[in-house]
Design an enzyme around this catalytic site. Structure first.
Site, PDB file in Angstrom:
ATOM      1  N   GLU A  54      -1.676  -5.708  -1.374  1.00 48.77           N
ATOM      2  CA  GLU A  54      -1.108  -4.359  -1.433  1.00 48.77           C
ATOM      3  C   GLU A  54      -0.963  -3.846  -2.858  1.00 48.77           C
ATOM      4  O   GLU A  54      -1.201  -2.676  -3.118  1.00 48.77           O
ATOM      5  CB  GLU A  54       0.249  -4.304  -0.721  1.00 48.77           C
ATOM      6  CG  GLU A  54       0.149  -4.386   0.778  1.00 48.77           C
ATOM      7  CD  GLU A  54      -0.518  -3.177   1.425  1.00 48.77           C
ATOM      8  OE1 GLU A  54      -0.575  -2.093   0.807  1.00 48.77           O
ATOM      9  OE2 GLU A  54      -0.986  -3.319   2.568  1.00 48.77           O
ATOM     10  N   ASN A  65      -1.032   8.958  -0.376  1.00 47.87           N
ATOM     11  CA  ASN A  65      -1.885   8.883   0.807  1.00 47.87           C
ATOM     12  C   ASN A  65      -2.422  10.264   1.172  1.00 47.87           C
ATOM     13  O   ASN A  65      -1.867  11.286   0.766  1.00 47.87           O
ATOM     14  CB  ASN A  65      -1.091   8.312   1.990  1.00 47.87           C
ATOM     15  CG  ASN A  65      -0.595   6.918   1.701  1.00 47.87           C
ATOM     16  OD1 ASN A  65      -1.373   6.024   1.428  1.00 47.87           O
ATOM     17  ND2 ASN A  65       0.713   6.733   1.737  1.00 47.87           N
ATOM     18  N   ASP A  71       3.171   5.422  -0.931  1.00 44.62           N
ATOM     19  CA  ASP A  71       3.504   4.016  -0.730  1.00 44.62           C
ATOM     20  C   ASP A  71       4.134   3.500  -2.013  1.00 44.62           C
ATOM     21  O   ASP A  71       3.666   3.821  -3.106  1.00 44.62           O
ATOM     22  CB  ASP A  71       2.247   3.197  -0.417  1.00 44.62           C
ATOM     23  CG  ASP A  71       1.601   3.607   0.892  1.00 44.62           C
ATOM     24  OD1 ASP A  71       2.318   4.094   1.781  1.00 44.62           O
ATOM     25  OD2 ASP A  71       0.382   3.429   1.023  1.00 44.62           O
ATOM     26  N   ASN A  78       5.714   2.720   2.982  1.00 40.45           N
ATOM     27  CA  ASN A  78       5.398   4.135   3.132  1.00 40.45           C
ATOM     28  C   ASN A  78       6.628   5.029   3.257  1.00 40.45           C
ATOM     29  O   ASN A  78       7.552   4.736   4.007  1.00 40.45           O
ATOM     30  CB  ASN A  78       4.500   4.318   4.356  1.00 40.45           C
ATOM     31  CG  ASN A  78       4.012   5.724   4.506  1.00 40.45           C
ATOM     32  OD1 ASN A  78       4.625   6.518   5.197  1.00 40.45           O
ATOM     33  ND2 ASN A  78       2.904   6.033   3.854  1.00 40.45           N
TER      34      ASN A  78
END
Length: 148
Positions: A54, A65, A71, A78
């Site tokens: 990640e 996003n 995020d 998120n």
């Protein structure tokens, strides 16, 4: 205009939270300290793999996003569902400001991750974990690491 303002605000957040990359074994110690080892049946290897895929262990990572959400942190949690960034609609299921997820002590991050993993999908809530960690041998993540 609004998009430019959001990008500017995120840039400011990034400047405030300069990249903080934690070494793998130090990350293991922090995750262990926050009781993630064995939580909902997931080992430290699972959590380390998640943190790497990640964010590459970067506790200050912020990613925008396509849907306008962001995020945050080492697990890229998120803003639409889990925290409030005051930039977009949020369900704020972890009842926290997203900036708390950028703290290198990982307390808030671990607490929110526990809430996410406690749901029926577990670590499968993270697509990158599903693609890169799930069902794979992960024992090498702890190689050379001591939790003492």
């Amino acid at each position: 205009m609004t998009r430019a303002l959001l990008v500017s605000l995120v840039s400011c957040l990034l400047a405030l939270h300069q990249a903080r990359v934690i070494q793998r074994c130090d990350m293991a110690k922090l995750l262990y300290k926050e009781d993630l080892h064995g939580f909902e049946g997931y080992s430290l290897n699972d959590w380390l793999c998640l943190a790497f895929v990640e964010s590459k262990f970067n506790t200050s990572k912020i990613n925008e996003n396509a849907d306008g959400s962001f995020d945050y942190g080492v697990f890229q949690i998120n803003s639409h569902y889990w925290c409030n960034d005051y930039l977009s609609h949020s369900e704020n299921l972890c009842q926290m400001d997203c900036t708390e997820l950028l703290n290198p002590d990982l307390l808030s991050t671990a607490n929110c991750a526990k809430k996410i993993v406690s749901g029926e999908s577990g670590l499968n809530n993270w697509i990158n974990w599903k693609l890169h960690c799930s069902g794979r041998p992960l024992s090498y993540w702890m190689t050379g690491c001591s939790l003492a």
